[in-house]
Design a protein around this motif. Structure first.
Motif, mmCIF file in Angstrom:
data_model
loop_
_atom_site.group_PDB
_atom_site.id
_atom_site.type_symbol
_atom_site.label_atom_id
_atom_site.label_comp_id
_atom_site.label_asym_id
_atom_site.label_seq_id
_atom_site.Cartn_x
_atom_site.Cartn_y
_atom_site.Cartn_z
ATOM 1 N N ALA A 276 0.855 -1.181 0.000
ATOM 2 C CA ALA A 276 0.000 0.000 0.000
ATOM 3 C C ALA A 276 0.893 1.233 0.000
ATOM 4 N N SER A 293 -0.971 0.520 10.871
ATOM 5 C CA SER A 293 -2.190 0.800 10.123
ATOM 6 C C SER A 293 -3.151 1.661 10.932
ATOM 7 N N GLU A 295 -7.530 2.519 10.791
ATOM 8 C CA GLU A 295 -8.834 2.368 10.150
ATOM 9 C C GLU A 295 -9.591 3.687 10.245
ATOM 10 N N ASP A 298 -14.570 3.019 6.655
ATOM 11 C CA ASP A 298 -14.536 1.648 6.131
ATOM 12 C C ASP A 298 -13.201 1.325 5.455
ATOM 13 N N GLU A 299 -12.236 2.208 5.554
ATOM 14 C CA GLU A 299 -10.978 2.026 4.840
ATOM 15 C C GLU A 299 -9.817 1.906 5.822
ATOM 16 N N VAL A 300 -8.857 1.030 5.475
ATOM 17 C CA VAL A 300 -7.669 0.841 6.287
ATOM 18 C C VAL A 300 -6.477 1.443 5.551
ATOM 19 N N PHE A 301 -5.718 2.275 6.243
ATOM 20 C CA PHE A 301 -4.534 2.910 5.671
ATOM 21 C C PHE A 301 -3.294 2.321 6.352
#
Length: 319
Positions: A276, A293, A295, A298-301
């Motif tokens: 990523a 990471s 959250e 609804d998205e994980v970075f």
């Protein structure tokens, strides 16, 4: 040096020992014919986990051997190693915070990173392409001389008899010189041509060559394959002795190599580990259980380090 002291010395100089082990692996890979990139840390500025002299290998099949740095450096190394393999030319890579680079040598690829260590590295990436693979079939003095001459060029040379030869010895980049002197020429050539190597040559006169071609045609040999057969093998140097014939054949092979006739297409494979992009610094990050990471909705970075995660969380107004 006693064994306990030697063990302690190795522990202190662990990076150097690991580096030599990588060189041994490089030799094995070169003998196997697989293309790879050899990376060496040529300069470092503390604090960084990479040490000067640390080495790593990235193969065309996507395998990594050795170690040149931590989680920040590895994804960049993989990406740049793939680019180095594709280009086929060496490069110097500088990693670190942009204000730590200083005056870089011309042509250096600089990659800014915002790792917590705030160190910097310069890594030399060297693509290594396998030397030509020459299979000489026969036991004549010419075959022995050709084997010795090609070995002096550090080519991978296999000298086998007609009964020892098989298609399994060959790859699409192999070079085959048949010098069996009329003892089973057709059988060896038939097998060699089926394997479709980069070069197949027969040590024989033009008249003998025509006879061999006719017999191979009668045996059902493919015309397209037969068209690649070189008879007589080697450049026409007006040679007469077996040593001069060996020189003429090697001269032809060196000439063809310079023209790229034996070069294998390099299509490096990217590692299967998912990656990523760090939304703060733009670094490539491997996605694994140890990855940093966050959250958001609804998205994980994913991030290269906790500092980038904290900065992004503050920006997004989340914990």
């Amino acid at each position: 040096m006693s064994e306990p002291v030697l063990a302690e010395h190795r522990a202190v100089e662990g990076g150097a020992v690991a580096g030599w082990g990588v060189l041994e692996q490089a030799i094995e890979l070169a003998r196997s014919g697989e293309a790879f990139v050899l990376a060496t840390v040529v300069w470092r500025e503390a604090p960084t986990s990479g040490q000067q002299g640390s080495r790593a290998i990235y193969t065309a099949s996507g395998e990594i051997y050795g170690w040149i740095g931590g989680a920040c450096a590895e994804p960049v190394f993989i990406r740049e190693a793939i680019a180095t393999l594709e280009a086929g030319t060496p490069r110097l890579l500088a990693l670190g915070a942009s204000d730590r680079f200083g005056d870089l040598p011309q042509g250096t690829t600089a990659v800014a990173m915002s790792c917590q260590s705030e160190g910097a590295l310069q890594i030399y990436l060297e693509p290594v392409v396998a030397e030509p693979h020459l299979v000489i079939v026969g036991s004549s003095p010419m075959a022995t001389t050709l084997s010795a001459l090609a070995s002096q060029l550090d080519w991978r040379v296999e000298l086998v008899t007609g009964s020892e030869f098989s298609e399994g010895l060959l790859t699409p980049q192999s070079i085959v010189v048949v010098a069996t002197q009329g003892h089973g020429d057709e059988d060896v050539l038939g097998g060699a041509l089926k394997a479709a190597p980069a070069y197949v040559g027969l040590v024989a006169s033009s008249r003998r060559g025509e006879s061999v071609r006719a017999l191979l045609v009668a045996q059902g040999a493919d015309q397209a394959q037969l068209s690649t057969l070189r008879v007589p093998a080697g450049l026409d140097l007006g040679s007469t002795s077996h040593k001069e014939v060996a020189v003429s054949i090697l001269a032809e092979l060196v000439q063809l190599r310079a023209q790229g006739a034996f070069a294998a297409p390099v299509t490096p494979q990217a590692p299967t580990t998912a990656t990523a992009i760090d939304p703060v610094c733009g670094m490539t990050v491997q996605i694994d259980p140890a990855a940093v990471s966050l959250e958001v909705g609804d998205e994980v970075f994913y991030f290269c380090c906790a500092r980038c995660r904290t900065a992004y969380a503050r920006e997004q107004g989340v914990a």
